[in-house]
Design an enzyme around this catalytic site. Structure first.
Site, PDB file in Angstrom:
ATOM      1  N   ASP A  49       0.840  -1.202   0.000  1.00  0.00           N
ATOM      2  CA  ASP A  49       0.000   0.000   0.000  1.00  0.00           C
ATOM      3  C   ASP A  49       0.877   1.255   0.000  1.00  0.00           C
ATOM      4  O   ASP A  49       0.377   2.375  -0.119  1.00  0.00           O
ATOM      5  CB  ASP A  49      -1.015  -0.001   1.161  1.00  0.00           C
ATOM      6  N   SER A  50       2.203   1.067   0.057  1.00  0.00           N
ATOM      7  CA  SER A  50       3.130   2.184  -0.174  1.00  0.00           C
ATOM      8  C   SER A  50       2.881   2.796  -1.557  1.00  0.00           C
ATOM      9  O   SER A  50       3.314   3.915  -1.826  1.00  0.00           O
ATOM     10  CB  SER A  50       4.589   1.706  -0.063  1.00  0.00           C
ATOM     11  N   ASP A  88      -1.156  -6.152  -0.216  1.00  0.00           N
ATOM     12  CA  ASP A  88      -1.511  -5.503   1.053  1.00  0.00           C
ATOM     13  C   ASP A  88      -3.012  -5.285   1.163  1.00  0.00           C
ATOM     14  O   ASP A  88      -3.659  -4.857   0.192  1.00  0.00           O
ATOM     15  CB  ASP A  88      -0.840  -4.116   1.129  1.00  0.00           C
ATOM     16  N   LYS A 118      -1.238  -9.415   2.876  1.00  0.00           N
ATOM     17  CA  LYS A 118      -0.487  -8.943   4.048  1.00  0.00           C
ATOM     18  C   LYS A 118      -1.372  -7.960   4.809  1.00  0.00           C
ATOM     19  O   LYS A 118      -2.086  -7.162   4.192  1.00  0.00           O
ATOM     20  CB  LYS A 118       0.821  -8.249   3.642  1.00  0.00           C
ATOM     21  N   GLU A 120      -1.474  -5.529   8.673  1.00  0.00           N
ATOM     22  CA  GLU A 120      -0.671  -4.969   9.763  1.00  0.00           C
ATOM     23  C   GLU A 120      -1.296  -5.272  11.117  1.00  0.00           C
ATOM     24  O   GLU A 120      -2.523  -5.197  11.273  1.00  0.00           O
ATOM     25  CB  GLU A 120      -0.534  -3.446   9.575  1.00  0.00           C
ATOM     26  N   GLU A 186       9.207  -4.280  10.762  1.00  0.00           N
ATOM     27  CA  GLU A 186       9.603  -2.962  10.247  1.00  0.00           C
ATOM     28  C   GLU A 186      10.107  -2.065  11.371  1.00  0.00           C
ATOM     29  O   GLU A 186       9.444  -1.887  12.397  1.00  0.00           O
ATOM     30  CB  GLU A 186       8.413  -2.289   9.526  1.00  0.00           C
TER      31      GLU A 186
HETATM   32  O1  KIV Z   1       3.497  -1.115   1.710  1.00  0.00           O
HETATM   33  C1  KIV Z   1       4.665  -1.537   1.706  1.00  0.00           C
HETATM   34  O2  KIV Z   1       5.423  -1.290   0.774  1.00  0.00           O
HETATM   35  C2  KIV Z   1       5.107  -2.346   2.839  1.00  0.00           C
HETATM   36  C3  KIV Z   1       6.562  -2.652   2.924  1.00  0.00           C
HETATM   37  C4  KIV Z   1       7.300  -1.442   3.310  1.00  0.00           C
HETATM   38  C5  KIV Z   1       6.820  -3.785   3.837  1.00  0.00           C
HETATM   39  O3  KIV Z   1       4.320  -2.699   3.668  1.00  0.00           O
END
Ligand code: KIV
Length: 274
Positions: A49-50, A88, A118, A120, A186
């Site tokens: 989600d970055s 994510d 993924k 959090e 992280e």
């Molecule tokens: O969203 C992302 O890119 C991440 C990584 C930094 C692990 O969660």
């Protein structure tokens, strides 16, 4: 065995089996061309989600939507033959209840072809992780600095220092016990990352953690030098593509203004010469 040696995408169980062996190499990707060029070199591609920050210019990952993740997941999926694709779950798509998480995780996997999601969170997300895994959704956990909680964490600070160390160890144990196939650590102290890696049975994937983790992940735009708004301490730039791209754009602009581009070899004649 095919000519390349790669006949299928890696699965979460393949990544889990790498615990304690060769490091798991992970990068984020958001587009087909980037996924295609990394596919032979990495084990796991994360549609992170970055994407909201590095591609869409958002100030944090909070504003990322399911629709954005699906669009980028579909693009990345078209570029992968070998690596496992993990996607994510965006903020707000899974925290309410295990049932909400299942509905959105199933949609992400069905519409993008991702092999896992993924999410959090540590101990408080363990019930949700167990619910998903028991229903066929492999989960990569993410503990330590969890960027979607930036507003409650009070910034992008190192997690797990001092009295907070025990909480992080309990988080790691909880997500492993709940059935996650691996966990991102992280921005935690290196000694804590090493302790967690030794304590749990699933691979740890570090970002700002320790070289002793079972694997590493970076945001691709950070490591290529494409995202230059800021550089966290844990980022190493393996390239300077942002500078190269700007120089190329400047050269193009200068040639257009000087009328030296297009040159004769870039234009077409009236007739084809025999
Ligand atoms: O969203 C992302 O890119 C991440 C990584 C930094 C692990 O969660």
């Amino acid at each position: 065995m095919s000519a390349t040696g790669f006949e299928r995408r890696l699965m979460p169980s393949d990544i889990q089996a790498m615990k304690g062996g060769a490091p798991v190499v992970c990068l984020t990707a958001y587009t087909t061309p980037m996924a295609r060029l990394m596919d032979d070199h990495v084990d796991l591609v994360l549609v992170g989600d970055s994407v909201g920050m590095v591609v869409h210019g958002l100030p944090s990952t909070i504003g990322v939507t399911m629709e954005m993740m699906i669009l980028h997941g579909q693009a990345v999926g078209r570029g992968l033959k070998r690596a496992l694709m993990v996607i994510d779950m965006p903020f707000g798509s899974y925290e309410e209840s295990p049932a909400q998480a299942f509905r959105n995780a199933a949609r992400l996997m069905a519409e993008t072809g991702a092999g896992a999601v993924k999410l959090e969170g540590g101990q408080h997300m363990a019930e949700t992780i167990r619910f998903l895994v028991q229903r066929g959704i492999p989960v990569m956990a993410h503990i330590g600095l969890t960027p979607q909680s930036v507003n409650t964490l009070g910034g992008y600070k190192v997690q797990g220092r001092g009295d907070d160390r025990a909480r992080l160890i309990a988080d790691a144990q909880a997500v492993a016990d709940a059935g996650a196939f691996s966990v991102v650590l992280e921005k935690v102290p290196a000694s804590l990352a090493d302790e967690i890696t030794a304590a749990i049975a699933i691979p740890t994937v570090g970002i700002g953690a320790s070289a002793g983790c079972d694997g590493q992940v970076l945001v691709v735009d950070d490591m290529l030098g494409l995202f230059t708004a800021f550089k966290p301490k844990f980022v190493k730039r393996f390239g300077n593509l942002g500078e190269e791209a700007e120089a190329a754009v400047a050269a193009y602009a200068a040639e257009v203004r000087a009328r030296s581009f297009p040159a004769p070899e870039h234009v077409f004649a009236d007739e084809v010469k025999k």
